[in-house]
Design an enzyme around this catalytic site. Sequence first.
Site, mmCIF file in Angstrom:
data_model
loop_
_atom_site.group_PDB
_atom_site.id
_atom_site.type_symbol
_atom_site.label_atom_id
_atom_site.label_comp_id
_atom_site.label_asym_id
_atom_site.label_seq_id
_atom_site.Cartn_x
_atom_site.Cartn_y
_atom_site.Cartn_z
ATOM 1 N N HIS A 59 8.362 9.851 -12.721
ATOM 2 C CA HIS A 59 7.846 8.488 -12.622
ATOM 3 C C HIS A 59 6.981 8.184 -13.843
ATOM 4 O O HIS A 59 6.208 9.019 -14.298
ATOM 5 C CB HIS A 59 7.031 8.306 -11.344
ATOM 6 C CG HIS A 59 6.844 6.864 -10.969
ATOM 7 N ND1 HIS A 59 5.948 6.037 -11.612
ATOM 8 C CD2 HIS A 59 7.470 6.097 -10.047
ATOM 9 C CE1 HIS A 59 6.009 4.831 -11.087
ATOM 10 N NE2 HIS A 59 6.926 4.839 -10.134
ATOM 11 N N PHE A 248 2.699 15.587 5.016
ATOM 12 C CA PHE A 248 1.484 14.794 4.865
ATOM 13 C C PHE A 248 1.566 13.578 5.775
ATOM 14 O O PHE A 248 2.277 12.611 5.478
ATOM 15 C CB PHE A 248 1.306 14.395 3.407
ATOM 16 C CG PHE A 248 1.688 15.502 2.459
ATOM 17 C CD1 PHE A 248 1.019 16.717 2.495
ATOM 18 C CD2 PHE A 248 2.742 15.349 1.572
ATOM 19 C CE1 PHE A 248 1.373 17.747 1.654
ATOM 20 C CE2 PHE A 248 3.110 16.375 0.730
ATOM 21 C CZ PHE A 248 2.429 17.590 0.760
ATOM 22 N N ASP A 250 1.257 10.343 7.182
ATOM 23 C CA ASP A 250 0.813 9.006 6.826
ATOM 24 C C ASP A 250 1.495 7.984 7.727
ATOM 25 O O ASP A 250 1.761 8.254 8.893
ATOM 26 C CB ASP A 250 1.073 8.737 5.343
ATOM 27 C CG ASP A 250 2.569 8.741 4.989
ATOM 28 O OD1 ASP A 250 3.402 9.009 5.877
ATOM 29 O OD2 ASP A 250 2.900 8.453 3.825
ATOM 30 N N ASP A 335 8.917 16.220 2.675
ATOM 31 C CA ASP A 335 8.036 15.055 2.725
ATOM 32 C C ASP A 335 8.225 14.161 1.503
ATOM 33 O O ASP A 335 8.387 12.938 1.618
ATOM 34 C CB ASP A 335 6.579 15.514 2.813
ATOM 35 C CG ASP A 335 5.597 14.365 2.898
ATOM 36 O OD1 ASP A 335 5.385 13.693 1.864
ATOM 37 O OD2 ASP A 335 5.050 14.106 3.980
ATOM 38 N N ASP A 340 10.037 9.089 -0.751
ATOM 39 C CA ASP A 340 10.830 8.379 -1.758
ATOM 40 C C ASP A 340 11.972 7.612 -1.104
ATOM 41 O O ASP A 340 12.263 6.463 -1.474
ATOM 42 C CB ASP A 340 11.400 9.367 -2.790
ATOM 43 C CG ASP A 340 10.337 9.916 -3.722
ATOM 44 O OD1 ASP A 340 9.250 9.312 -3.811
ATOM 45 O OD2 ASP A 340 10.595 10.965 -4.354
#
Length: 362
Positions: A59, A248, A250, A335, A340
């Site tokens: 990125h 993670f 979220d 993850d 993505d």
Amino acid sequence: MPVIRTQSGASEKVLESAQFISEHSKDVTVPAAGVKRAAQKIMERMKSTGYSTAEWKKHQLTPSVANADAIEWIFVVDALNFSFWPSRAAEHEQYTVSLDGKSYRGYWSLCAAINRAQREHIEITRASYYAHASAEQLAHVFRTDDPAIQESIPMLEERIHVLHEVGQVLLAKYGGKFANVVRQCQGSAQMLVETVVREFPCFRDEHEFCGRPVYLYKRAQILVADIWACFEGRGDGLFNDMDQITMFADYRVPQALYHFGALDYSPRLLEYLRRSEIAVQQGDGSQTQPPPQPGLLPSGHPWELEIRGNSIWAVEQIRRHIHASGHSANAILIDFYMWDYAKEHTAAMRTIPIHLTRSKFY
């Protein structure tokens, strides 16, 4: 299946907590058949795309060189890596930061703001600066492109507090460098997670569920994972126990897990989430509990913990299926891939609601 009993490390505590939450959940489940299908699809797609840690540096906003400066950049970004979804009514656009002719929203708006500040010669990744920077200085760093039509970055006051807190700890105990924290942990991801949650209170993603403490540690674990990915498992990113890190928890990955069939919600929770998205779009920020009114789901509410805990447990089951098939993929890569995937397939997932919680933990 008995609850995992271990007190040896932060990530083990997270996995134990996730299993406990999953076994005591009333409105979120991890369907075994869905997990198996999801594991197969994810494994095939990761193989076909050659998905690996190298994706992290592809990125244009992430550091392209793995060095000490990259560690400080990652630490600042992950200290602030929480709550980017838009909250105002429709007349305001989402918080936006543009760089090099491209506009960024969500997590990437934070990265763009940090990079923009560095180009303006603001030492935003140095603890000596952000530990004592004024609210006005930091508001300038995180300014939106057009405040007349766009909302400000969510939770600005909390972000300022976080930077002051972590910066002062680094200055007082680690020579102002998070790289010193990393090196002190001598290649142990577990030790690094434990050090982070011990030394920096804003990373203590700890709650109570069914009468016992549970530990989710989203930002502490993703901080370690980002360093690992940036260095591609070498140098300062060489950790001998990386596979012990969980996913993670979220709000975006649960959406992808639901899409893949590895997570399921009760009808009443699904209806609540759908009505909440509408309520928040209309400017209703109600946080009553329980049962909550449509709007923001309070941090630590049982439904929020069920969604997050079951997400961790679902990814662990996916990881085990992939491993049993003779392939390898740790929870971090799964993850990263699903996050993505969710961002790239926003339109396909539009009908799947996400839970909305204003929290410094994710």
